[in-house]
Design an enzyme around this catalytic site. Structure first.
Site, PDB file in Angstrom:
ATOM      1  N   GLY A 231       0.836  -1.204   0.000  1.00 32.70           N
ATOM      2  CA  GLY A 231       0.000   0.000   0.000  1.00 32.70           C
ATOM      3  C   GLY A 231       0.868   1.250   0.000  1.00 32.70           C
ATOM      4  O   GLY A 231       0.609   2.189  -0.704  1.00 32.70           O
ATOM      5  N   PHE A 232       1.910   1.218   0.849  1.00 31.04           N
ATOM      6  CA  PHE A 232       2.843   2.351   0.953  1.00 31.04           C
ATOM      7  C   PHE A 232       2.128   3.648   1.293  1.00 31.04           C
ATOM      8  O   PHE A 232       2.615   4.724   0.980  1.00 31.04           O
ATOM      9  CB  PHE A 232       3.664   2.494  -0.329  1.00 31.04           C
ATOM     10  CG  PHE A 232       4.351   1.224  -0.756  1.00 31.04           C
ATOM     11  CD1 PHE A 232       5.265   0.619   0.093  1.00 31.04           C
ATOM     12  CD2 PHE A 232       4.068   0.617  -1.967  1.00 31.04           C
ATOM     13  CE1 PHE A 232       5.893  -0.566  -0.271  1.00 31.04           C
ATOM     14  CE2 PHE A 232       4.691  -0.566  -2.341  1.00 31.04           C
ATOM     15  CZ  PHE A 232       5.606  -1.165  -1.495  1.00 31.04           C
ATOM     16  N   THR A 460       4.284  -6.207   5.766  1.00 29.94           N
ATOM     17  CA  THR A 460       5.419  -5.789   6.572  1.00 29.94           C
ATOM     18  C   THR A 460       5.843  -6.829   7.603  1.00 29.94           C
ATOM     19  O   THR A 460       6.963  -6.785   8.078  1.00 29.94           O
ATOM     20  CB  THR A 460       5.041  -4.498   7.313  1.00 29.94           C
ATOM     21  OG1 THR A 460       3.732  -4.677   7.860  1.00 29.94           O
ATOM     22  CG2 THR A 460       5.001  -3.319   6.365  1.00 29.94           C
ATOM     23  N   ARG A 623      13.587  -1.560  20.152  1.00 27.63           N
ATOM     24  CA  ARG A 623      13.640  -3.016  20.239  1.00 27.63           C
ATOM     25  C   ARG A 623      13.164  -3.622  18.914  1.00 27.63           C
ATOM     26  O   ARG A 623      12.116  -3.224  18.395  1.00 27.63           O
ATOM     27  CB  ARG A 623      12.731  -3.462  21.372  1.00 27.63           C
ATOM     28  CG  ARG A 623      12.761  -4.930  21.685  1.00 27.63           C
ATOM     29  CD  ARG A 623      11.818  -5.122  22.852  1.00 27.63           C
ATOM     30  NE  ARG A 623      11.709  -6.499  23.278  1.00 27.63           N
ATOM     31  CZ  ARG A 623      10.612  -6.979  23.872  1.00 27.63           C
ATOM     32  NH1 ARG A 623       9.569  -6.173  24.077  1.00 27.63           N
ATOM     33  NH2 ARG A 623      10.565  -8.221  24.261  1.00 27.63           N
ATOM     34  N   LYS A 628      14.689 -10.549  10.885  1.00 29.88           N
ATOM     35  CA  LYS A 628      14.539 -10.761   9.438  1.00 29.88           C
ATOM     36  C   LYS A 628      13.500  -9.820   8.830  1.00 29.88           C
ATOM     37  O   LYS A 628      13.767  -9.146   7.827  1.00 29.88           O
ATOM     38  CB  LYS A 628      14.142 -12.216   9.155  1.00 29.88           C
ATOM     39  CG  LYS A 628      14.030 -12.516   7.660  1.00 29.88           C
ATOM     40  CD  LYS A 628      13.535 -13.937   7.402  1.00 29.88           C
ATOM     41  CE  LYS A 628      14.677 -14.914   7.557  1.00 29.88           C
ATOM     42  NZ  LYS A 628      14.260 -16.291   7.159  1.00 29.88           N
ATOM     43  N   LYS A 695      10.138   0.823  18.289  1.00 29.22           N
ATOM     44  CA  LYS A 695       9.894   2.028  17.488  1.00 29.22           C
ATOM     45  C   LYS A 695       9.606   1.577  16.057  1.00 29.22           C
ATOM     46  O   LYS A 695       9.957   0.476  15.662  1.00 29.22           O
ATOM     47  CB  LYS A 695      11.118   2.944  17.496  1.00 29.22           C
ATOM     48  CG  LYS A 695      11.518   3.419  18.885  1.00 29.22           C
ATOM     49  CD  LYS A 695      12.435   4.636  18.844  1.00 29.22           C
ATOM     50  CE  LYS A 695      13.867   4.291  18.493  1.00 29.22           C
ATOM     51  NZ  LYS A 695      14.782   5.464  18.679  1.00 29.22           N
ATOM     52  N   GLU A 699       9.320   3.144   7.536  1.00 33.14           N
ATOM     53  CA  GLU A 699       9.603   4.208   6.574  1.00 33.14           C
ATOM     54  C   GLU A 699      11.047   4.697   6.608  1.00 33.14           C
ATOM     55  O   GLU A 699      11.550   5.242   5.634  1.00 33.14           O
ATOM     56  CB  GLU A 699       8.653   5.389   6.847  1.00 33.14           C
ATOM     57  CG  GLU A 699       7.211   5.037   6.567  1.00 33.14           C
ATOM     58  CD  GLU A 699       6.220   6.026   7.178  1.00 33.14           C
ATOM     59  OE1 GLU A 699       6.119   6.069   8.415  1.00 33.14           O
ATOM     60  OE2 GLU A 699       5.551   6.750   6.427  1.00 33.14           O
TER      61      GLU A 699
HETATM   62 MO1  MOS Z   1       2.701   4.913   5.183  1.00 33.77          MO
HETATM   63  S1  MOS Z   1       2.623   6.520   3.915  1.00 33.77           S
HETATM   64  O1  MOS Z   1       2.472   5.648   6.644  1.00 33.77           O
HETATM   65  O2  MOS Z   1       1.684   3.699   4.744  1.00 33.77           O
END
Ligand code: MOS
Length: 732
Positions: A231-232, A460, A623, A628, A695, A699
């Site tokens: 999606g990004f 992700t 952490r 991977k 954290k 991005e």
């Molecule tokens: Mo991102 S632009 O926070 O999916």
């Protein structure tokens, strides 16, 4: 309560269902009796529809309906979201605000028939000249509504008296979100309610939007997205095509499926806005920053909002007393921009980190040293201690792994055969947007756990890291944890975006696990048969599918045995975290990720060919839940950063605003041959503000790469390129 699982580089738990094709992405959903929708898009950039004739389309074989602004049922306005107002609904009236705007939706029995019939819709327009180009004098210019502009100290005054002033303008290109998974919606009305399978990064937001638009209670809308093919940031808004699919399903009274085509993705789901940024930096002769004035102008749709500001990170990246930022948006007849991975930050960082390199070169200070001299030991605005900050470590480890200090700082000094070699680097101070999150954890008589939350895995690794954390906290194997996400009926979760979900969801999981342990202890509090009776949560640990006494690990019992003895099938606990109030009272500046990127480029000057030969990225992500998937996040970010640096450029035709390169043949992204060895290292430790120490790292890998590449190009060639992407024509 350590099972030692967190941090391990475990394979993705959803890997098998993905590689075998069993994972159901929104475009894979097929419902009995389903019809298919296809979109008709405007072929002018601005004006109004003077005539639209759907009779031929309606008469085509298999066509069930054609919906236009003339016959579309009236819908309510979509409610605003935490990330800004909703996109404009294009069938509300006859106006055209950009080329490619949806103007009709055709519904037919098959996708082919629907697509075929879109060509039979006859449209006449009353054209007006579209407003295009960031410099167009007739374009309206507004201040970004997000309120990100700051004015600390006296930037103008400090610039007027600084020993060194550097003043340059940088531009970044429009870039389009191109997840491999085409955005798709399958909508079904059932018992007065609406069920939607949708490519969204935020099911709760999609549910709220659809409920608002169709006048339903939120509980009567369900949004499902168990798997999403990327999606990004495109999935952080509910776009018109989703609403159109639901509308079409209501009109034809059948489930309707709508899958955007690749060219439609370029006009339907947002893009990174084109920007022009003037950066003025004042410094002492030994490179101490005295003033920064960052003035950005970015593109915006004619009648929409896009809250992704450019300059929001500039004021807290370095220790600099006088900072002014300006963030303006120019209204153009283009598809509305939206969020694209590190929106704003990536563009701003290119300007700031390029300018610092220029300053370093001019002052003959090493670029790493310049950054260290201006390092923000505390948060530069609040003065509060960072909740975590290993940026110095990022520089140190990165420089060492890269061999930074081997370089001869003189531009054009290094060759490899015929090619010029350049080293460049950039630093990154990133933010994150963790929002409140809830989850439940259940343990069944089989001794297995189920985690439920309305979060999403955009590719992700959410499934994997949350299974890993749950398993560790409850003393189970990862294969004994089932993760149910991607469903708005589950406990409320925020968006998968802003690098915030891992911290938010892991916090909720940890709270739920704590509560579940308490629930087990409550259950056995007076249980004469339980070795855990009367014990408190501080006295027990979890391992081997049950709880044991910390003081006597051999004494304890399995969850399944407790449930069986008490005649229960399942025990469930709820957990939640919130961050806003916690941030206010923590006494800490809640830190996002930090990073340093080091890049080597090779340049063939005769051909203008530029290759990224090597990247070393060092990230402080707090952490790390899975070495991977975390590495994959950074590698993916770096690859997109290379795309931003060298390739990606959404081209709007200067006369019409048509996206001129809306295919993968014409819109370039990095391919394997463009991507070198990427060396990723994590430094730092658990963050003190985030309850799990996590954290966000979704991005940070992208941010900084473009500047590091441009800085390396300068080192290689002596040429400073301030205009992304760095294409061959700019190199010659
Ligand atoms: Mo991102 S632009 O926070 O999916």
């Amino acid at each position: 309560m350590s099972g030692g699982l967190v941090g391990l580089p475990l394979d993705r738990v959803d890997g098998p269902v993905k590689v075998t094709g069993a994972a159901r992405y929104p475009s894979d959903v097929s419902l009995p009796g389903q019809a298919h929708a296809a979109l008709v898009r405007s072929t002018v950039g601005a004006g109004r529809i003077s005539r639209i004739d759907t009779s031929a389309a309606l008469a085509a074989p298999g066509v069930l309906a054609v919906i236009t602004h003339e016959n579309a049922p009236e819908l309510a306005d979509a409610p605003p979201t935490a990330l800004g107002p909703p996109p404009r609904f294009p069938l509300a009236d006859d106006r055209i605000v950009h080329f490619g705007q949806h103007i009709a939706v055709v519904v037919a029995g098959t996708p082919q028939r629907a697509a075929e019939a879109t060509r039979l819709v006859e449209v006449e327009y009353e054209r007006v000249e579209p407003v295009l180009g960031l410099d167009n004098p007739s374009a309206a210019v507004e201040r970004n509504a997000w309120g990100v502009e700051v004015d600390h100290g006296d930037a103008e005054g400090a610039l007027a008296t600084a020993e060194v002033v550097h003043d340059e303008t940088f531009t970044t290109a429009a870039e389009t979100n191109n997840p491999l998974g085409l955005f798709a919606t399958v909508a079904q009305w059932r018992d007065g309610g609406l069920v939607v399978h949708d490519s969204t990064q935020w099911p709760m937001m999609a549910r709220r939007t659809l409920a608002g638009v169709f006048g339903l209670a939120e509980r009567d809308v369900r949004v499902l997205v168990p798997y999403l093919g990327g999606g990004f940031g495109a999935g952080l808004r509910t776009w018109a095509h989703t609403i159109l699919a639901a509308l079409a399903a209501r009109v034809v009274d059948r489930p309707v499926k709508l899958v955007l085509t690749r060219p439609q993705m370029f006009t339907s789901v947002g893009h990174r806005a084109e920007s022009r940024q003037r950066l003025r930096i004042g410094a002492t002769a030994d490179g101490r920053l005295l003033a920064i004035d960052h003035d950005s102008v970015a593109a915006l749709g004619a009648e929409e909002a896009n809250f992704s500001a450019i300059v929001m990170g500039t004021a807290h990246a370095y220790d600099c007393a006088n900072v002014a930022t300006h963030d303006r948006q120019v209204r153009l007849n283009i598809p509305n921009p939206g969020f694209l991975r590190a929106p704003g930050h990536a563009e701003a960082n290119f300007a700031v980190e390029s300018a610092l390199d220029e300053l370093a070169h001019r002052l003959r200070v090493d670029p790493v040293e310049l950054r260290l001299r201006n390092h923000a030991d505390a948060h530069p605005r609040s003065g509060l201690p960072w909740s975590s900050n290993a940026l110095r470590e990022c520089y140190r480890v990165g420089a060492e792994r890269f061999g930074w200090y081997d370089r001869d700082p003189e531009p054009r000094s290094t060759r490899d055969g015929d090619r010029l070699v350049g080293y460049g680097m950039a630093g990154v101070t990133f933010g994150w947007y963790a929002a409140a999150c809830e989850a439940t954890l259940s343990i069944t008589t089989a001794g297995t756990a189920v985690l439920r939350s309305a979060a999403t895995d955009v590719g992700t690794g959410t499934y994997t890291v949350s299974a890993q954390l749950t398993a560790e906290l409850l003393g189970l194997g990862v294969d004994q944890v089932r993760v149910e996400i991607g469903d708005s009926d589950l406990p409320p979760a925020p968006q998968s975006g802003g690098s915030g979900l891992a911290a938010a969801l892991s916090g909720a999981v940890q709270a739920a696990a704590d509560n579940l342990v308490r629930a087990f202890l409550d259950l056995v509090a007076d249980d004469g048969e339980s070795p855990l009776r009367g014990r408190g949560p501080d006295e027990v640990g979890a391992a081997d599918g049950g709880l044991h006494l910390l003081a006597d690990p051999g004494t304890g019992e399995k969850y399944a045995d407790v449930l069986a003895r008490h005649g229960l099938d399942v025990l469930t606990a709820h957990g939640e975290v919130e961050f806003t109030e916690a941030a206010r009272t923590s006494g800490l500046a809640a830190a996002g990720a930090f990073a340093a990127h080091f890049v080597e480029v090779h340049v063939d000057e005769d051909l203008g060919v530029l290759r990224v030969a090597r990247v070393v990225s060092v990230v402080d992500g707090g952490r790390i839940l899975n070495a991977k998937t975390a590495r994959s996040q950074v590698v993916g970010g770096v690859v997109m950063g290379i795309g931003m640096a060298l390739f990606e450029d959404t081209v709007f035709d200067a006369d019409t605003g048509r996206v001129a390169n809306a295919t993968f043949g014409d819109y370039l992204v990095p391919v394997n041959a463009d991507v070198p060895d990427i060396d990723v290292t994590f430094v730092g430790g658990p963050d003190r503000f985030s309850p799990t120490g996590v954290k966000g790292i979704g991005e940070v890998g992208l941010v900084g790469v473009a500047a590091a590449v441009a800085n390396a190009v300068h080192h290689a060639t002596g040429r400073r390129i301030r205009d992304l992407p760095i294409t061959i024509d700019k190199m010659l």
